[in-house]
Write a protein that holds these residues in place. Structure first.
Motif, mmCIF file in Angstrom:
data_model
loop_
_atom_site.group_PDB
_atom_site.id
_atom_site.type_symbol
_atom_site.label_atom_id
_atom_site.label_comp_id
_atom_site.label_asym_id
_atom_site.label_seq_id
_atom_site.Cartn_x
_atom_site.Cartn_y
_atom_site.Cartn_z
ATOM 1 N N GLY A 261 0.839 -1.196 0.000
ATOM 2 C CA GLY A 261 0.000 0.000 0.000
ATOM 3 C C GLY A 261 0.868 1.237 0.000
ATOM 4 N N SER A 262 0.219 2.387 -0.036
ATOM 5 C CA SER A 262 0.970 3.639 0.032
ATOM 6 C C SER A 262 0.122 4.675 0.745
ATOM 7 C CB SER A 262 1.368 4.119 -1.365
ATOM 8 O OG SER A 262 0.253 4.644 -2.054
ATOM 9 N N GLU A 263 0.743 5.799 1.067
ATOM 10 C CA GLU A 263 0.033 6.888 1.737
ATOM 11 C C GLU A 263 0.436 8.204 1.090
ATOM 12 O OE1 GLU A 263 0.727 5.053 6.254
ATOM 13 O OE2 GLU A 263 1.735 6.884 5.598
ATOM 14 N N VAL A 264 -0.522 9.081 0.914
ATOM 15 C CA VAL A 264 -0.217 10.476 0.603
ATOM 16 C C VAL A 264 -0.564 11.255 1.865
ATOM 17 C CG1 VAL A 264 -0.865 12.484 -0.772
ATOM 18 C CG2 VAL A 264 -0.593 10.259 -1.866
ATOM 19 N N ILE A 265 0.418 11.971 2.416
ATOM 20 C CA ILE A 265 0.192 12.674 3.679
ATOM 21 C C ILE A 265 -0.135 14.139 3.387
ATOM 22 C CG2 ILE A 265 1.190 13.292 5.919
ATOM 23 C CD1 ILE A 265 0.872 10.289 5.518
ATOM 24 N N GLY A 266 -1.212 14.625 3.981
ATOM 25 C CA GLY A 266 -1.549 16.041 3.830
ATOM 26 C C GLY A 266 -2.004 16.369 2.418
ATOM 27 N N LEU A 267 -1.761 17.600 2.020
ATOM 28 C CA LEU A 267 -2.280 18.095 0.750
ATOM 29 C C LEU A 267 -1.408 17.699 -0.436
ATOM 30 C CD1 LEU A 267 -3.195 21.722 1.862
ATOM 31 C CD2 LEU A 267 -4.823 19.959 1.194
ATOM 32 N N THR A 268 -2.063 17.493 -1.568
ATOM 33 C CA THR A 268 -1.345 17.299 -2.826
ATOM 34 C C THR A 268 -2.061 18.064 -3.927
ATOM 35 O OG1 THR A 268 -0.658 15.703 -4.509
ATOM 36 C CG2 THR A 268 -2.655 15.168 -3.306
ATOM 37 N N PRO A 269 -1.301 18.658 -4.852
ATOM 38 C CA PRO A 269 -1.974 19.200 -6.029
ATOM 39 C C PRO A 269 -2.602 18.044 -6.822
ATOM 40 C CG PRO A 269 0.314 19.972 -5.890
ATOM 41 C CD PRO A 269 0.150 18.860 -4.888
ATOM 42 N N ALA A 270 -3.780 18.262 -7.375
ATOM 43 C CA ALA A 270 -4.457 17.218 -8.159
ATOM 44 C C ALA A 270 -3.538 16.694 -9.261
ATOM 45 C CB ALA A 270 -5.751 17.762 -8.760
ATOM 46 N N ILE B 283 -3.117 3.588 -2.769
ATOM 47 C CA ILE B 283 -3.099 4.572 -1.683
ATOM 48 C C ILE B 283 -4.149 4.203 -0.642
ATOM 49 C CG2 ILE B 283 -3.255 7.014 -1.079
ATOM 50 C CD1 ILE B 283 -2.585 7.721 -3.955
ATOM 51 N N GLU B 284 -3.724 4.174 0.610
ATOM 52 C CA GLU B 284 -4.630 3.836 1.707
ATOM 53 C C GLU B 284 -5.301 5.105 2.235
ATOM 54 O OE1 GLU B 284 -2.015 2.033 4.557
ATOM 55 O OE2 GLU B 284 -1.448 0.392 3.234
ATOM 56 N N ASP B 285 -6.596 5.045 2.476
ATOM 57 C CA ASP B 285 -7.314 6.114 3.183
ATOM 58 C C ASP B 285 -7.124 7.502 2.598
ATOM 59 O OD1 ASP B 285 -8.180 4.277 5.086
ATOM 60 O OD2 ASP B 285 -6.338 4.504 6.243
ATOM 61 N N PHE B 286 -7.235 7.617 1.288
ATOM 62 C CA PHE B 286 -7.091 8.943 0.690
ATOM 63 C C PHE B 286 -8.424 9.682 0.793
ATOM 64 C CE2 PHE B 286 -6.740 11.950 -2.896
ATOM 65 C CZ PHE B 286 -5.532 12.537 -2.559
ATOM 66 N N ASP B 287 -8.365 10.935 1.240
ATOM 67 C CA ASP B 287 -9.579 11.741 1.366
ATOM 68 C C ASP B 287 -9.562 12.812 0.280
ATOM 69 O OD1 ASP B 287 -11.507 13.685 2.027
ATOM 70 O OD2 ASP B 287 -11.372 13.175 4.163
ATOM 71 N N TYR B 288 -10.287 12.536 -0.807
ATOM 72 C CA TYR B 288 -10.223 13.419 -1.985
ATOM 73 C C TYR B 288 -10.574 14.858 -1.642
ATOM 74 C CZ TYR B 288 -11.068 15.399 -6.558
ATOM 75 O OH TYR B 288 -11.026 16.217 -7.651
ATOM 76 N N GLY B 289 -11.654 15.034 -0.897
ATOM 77 C CA GLY B 289 -12.109 16.394 -0.593
ATOM 78 C C GLY B 289 -11.100 17.184 0.221
ATOM 79 N N LYS B 290 -10.476 16.513 1.187
ATOM 80 C CA LYS B 290 -9.568 17.231 2.086
ATOM 81 C C LYS B 290 -8.140 17.289 1.574
ATOM 82 C CE LYS B 290 -11.957 16.457 6.462
ATOM 83 N NZ LYS B 290 -11.990 15.620 7.651
ATOM 84 N N GLN B 291 -7.681 16.255 0.871
ATOM 85 C CA GLN B 291 -6.250 16.171 0.552
ATOM 86 C C GLN B 291 -5.862 16.785 -0.783
ATOM 87 O OE1 GLN B 291 -5.731 11.808 2.288
ATOM 88 N NE2 GLN B 291 -3.785 12.871 2.128
ATOM 89 N N VAL B 292 -6.842 16.992 -1.652
ATOM 90 C CA VAL B 292 -6.503 17.621 -2.931
ATOM 91 C C VAL B 292 -6.589 19.133 -2.768
ATOM 92 C CG1 VAL B 292 -7.213 17.940 -5.333
ATOM 93 C CG2 VAL B 292 -7.109 15.649 -4.347
ATOM 94 N N LEU B 293 -5.449 19.758 -2.956
ATOM 95 C CA LEU B 293 -5.286 21.197 -2.725
ATOM 96 C C LEU B 293 -6.382 22.025 -3.397
ATOM 97 C CD1 LEU B 293 -3.354 23.491 -1.755
ATOM 98 C CD2 LEU B 293 -2.255 23.323 -3.981
ATOM 99 N N GLU B 294 -6.648 21.737 -4.660
ATOM 100 C CA GLU B 294 -7.579 22.567 -5.428
ATOM 101 C C GLU B 294 -8.979 22.566 -4.840
ATOM 102 O OE1 GLU B 294 -5.336 20.622 -6.662
ATOM 103 O OE2 GLU B 294 -4.269 21.636 -8.274
ATOM 104 N N ASN B 295 -9.332 21.500 -4.126
ATOM 105 C CA ASN B 295 -10.674 21.468 -3.542
ATOM 106 C C ASN B 295 -10.883 22.552 -2.498
ATOM 107 O OD1 ASN B 295 -11.537 19.364 -5.123
ATOM 108 N ND2 ASN B 295 -10.823 17.806 -3.700
ATOM 109 N N HIS B 296 -9.777 23.100 -1.993
ATOM 110 C CA HIS B 296 -9.884 24.178 -1.010
ATOM 111 C C HIS B 296 -9.926 25.547 -1.688
ATOM 112 C CE1 HIS B 296 -9.143 21.455 2.376
ATOM 113 N NE2 HIS B 296 -8.367 20.821 1.527
ATOM 114 N N LEU B 297 -9.753 25.542 -2.997
ATOM 115 C CA LEU B 297 -9.646 26.817 -3.721
ATOM 116 C C LEU B 297 -10.895 27.137 -4.524
ATOM 117 C CD1 LEU B 297 -6.038 26.350 -5.106
ATOM 118 C CD2 LEU B 297 -6.764 27.349 -2.948
ATOM 119 N N LEU B 298 -11.763 26.126 -4.729
ATOM 120 C CA LEU B 298 -13.005 26.387 -5.456
ATOM 121 C C LEU B 298 -13.919 27.179 -4.542
ATOM 122 C CD1 LEU B 298 -13.478 22.826 -6.951
ATOM 123 C CD2 LEU B 298 -12.688 24.835 -8.149
ATOM 124 N N ASN B 299 -14.517 28.215 -5.109
ATOM 125 C CA ASN B 299 -15.378 29.131 -4.326
ATOM 126 C C ASN B 299 -15.928 28.507 -3.063
ATOM 127 O OD1 ASN B 299 -15.197 30.332 -6.851
ATOM 128 N ND2 ASN B 299 -17.140 29.376 -7.448
#
Lengths: 299, 299
Positions: A261-270, B283-299
């Motif tokens: 498995g793998s982990e992405v920690i914190g924020l990543t650009p899409a 990837i284990e436990d990826f949270d798309y809404g929180k971890q993808v930077l751009e999701n915090h930038l959309l209005n």
């Protein structure tokens, strides 16, 4: 479309809630700038803020934060596990949208000059903004830490890029620079042998002859009893995540070990992950800027 | 964070620049709504618009466009290759951000009612908004086209969802509904044998016992002399792109055929590709809404 820049200042205070709240208030005080995240660590005695904003706003917000930190954090009294040299330790600027790395270098220099002019804090330019090769690497720049800086600044090679050869008495010295977005990417192995993760980390990172934009160490996940290759992908366009992943896969095979498995920690650009999809799906001629819906929705 | 809805109305006019420009002006007339794209095809005599906006704005923009089309397009004079039944042929609403499919169904019903109330155009609710199972599929709803609709509406099963059993004399009838974002995804094979692409398309699509949210046909790319499985992924969360891709890979093996590439046509939500990266990188436990930077930038 407005240009978007991220700024991730690190402050040498992770315990005093009043000061941390003051930093939060300051970060929110500039229109056109959004505070995405902030986290504080008491044992490190350090706080990391993540802001994003337009070209002008991000400069103003960064300056106001450095000013607040210089007025409220006294480095002569600071203790903590994390290496540090200033009340604001480091101020990286990262290109997010419609802006180049070169433009972020210019932004970093403007902010650096203003910090020195108005607050009398000396500045090292680091990473992509470095004026000398040995200032690219933060660890090297920060070596000696706050306590050792007065001596270091007197060495021939270590005059600050802005300011005199003397630290600010309480705020120390700050590193300012531009860098690419960093993705914290960890790969888990089906082994409890940390030496295997260490060996793979060594050959995958730039310092061991591996990928130029990859830093890595072996880490033991004690609760799961598995070893992990823990990486910082410091330029996901130069060294894409899939390339590190597939290399770890084939290197692990030498030990009869598999990736589990793998982990992405914190924020990543899409884009760091969309690039991965492009590789595995073998997508031809994909235009990230035009074809990804959300890119049309960012201000 | 504002809710974001996409609307992709199709108009039965792809030749008259004055009318197309009028539609563009109308699409841009509502604040909070952005016209992302529009394309017109003369042989189809049809234009497709892509708008995105907040919950209220997108409803107003959709209504204004249907009104403008009804005042400027005369279906009794329309010719073109593409099947069609109304001046505005179809109005799909698609959830983009912080909004559910159910909320988009509600939006579609409100717009449908308003179109009928104020413009006297009858409406079929289709896709996720369909009130009867045989109205989910647009091809089935549209069967008979503009010319056959007066008769069709008299059939017991085909009373409109809004309005009387009679078309608007010049604007015909319009389908309105909510659906998931659609990704046009094509996989290229290293064979010039179209029957192989056809066979794979048949078993991969829902109608052939394949994946529920996948439509597919075999297509010959004449200029490259290769066969392609051309798909519409109508719900990329229900049937992810990688699953179709890997299935095509192992089905093609039966013929000794390999995948040589793929294409994503037009716009895709970033999540459709980030989901692919999550799969391949495990990837284990990826949270798309929180971890993808751009999701915090959309209005």
């Amino acid at each position: 479309m407005a240009k978007l820049v991220e700024c991730i200042p690190n402050f040498s205070e992770g315990r005093d809630e009043k000061i941390i709240n003051g930093l939060v208030e300051t970060a929110k005080s500039v229109s056109g700038v959004t505070l995405l995240d902030h986290s504080s660590d008491a044992s490190h005695n350090r706080s990391v803020f993540t802001l994003v904003g337009d070209e002008e706003g991000i400069q103003e917000a960064a300056f106001r934060l450095v000013k607040f930190a210089s007025e409220n954090i006294d480095m002569t009294k600071h203790t903590g596990e994390h290496p540090r040299m200033g009340a604001t330790d480091v101020v990286p600027f990262v290109p997010i949208k419609d802006i180049t790395a070169e433009e972020c270098v210019e932004i970093s220099k403007k902010v650096a000059k203003r910090i020195n002019d108005e607050l009398n804090i000396p500045i090292f330019l680091y990473e992509d903004s470095a004026q000398k090769p040995d200032r690219k690497n933060l660890a090297r720049v920060r070596k000696g830490q706050f306590e050792g800086m007065p001596e270091k600044l007197k060495e021939e090679d270590w005059a600050p890029d802005f300011g005199e050869r003397a630290i600010h008495p309480t705020a120390g010295i700050t590193a300012v620079g531009a860098r690419m977005p960093l993705v914290a990417f960890n790969v888990n192995l089906d082994t409890s042998d940390i030496t295997i993760a260490n060996n793979i980390a060594k050959i995958i990172r730039a310092s061991g002859g591996g990928f130029k934009y990859c830093k890595g160490i072996g880490v033991m996940l004690e609760d799961r009893n598995i070893a992990q290759v823990s990486m910082n992908m410091v330029n996901f366009e130069g060294t894409p995540l899939y390339r590190a992943f597939e290399t770890i896969r084939f290197e692990a095979k030498r030990y009869g070990v598999n990736i589990i498995g793998s982990e992405v920690i914190g924020l990543t650009p899409a884009k760091a992950l969309v690039d991965v999809a492009e590789y595995y799906l073998q997508i031809e001629d994909f235009d990230y800027g035009k074809q990804v819906l959300e890119n049309h929705l960012l201000n």
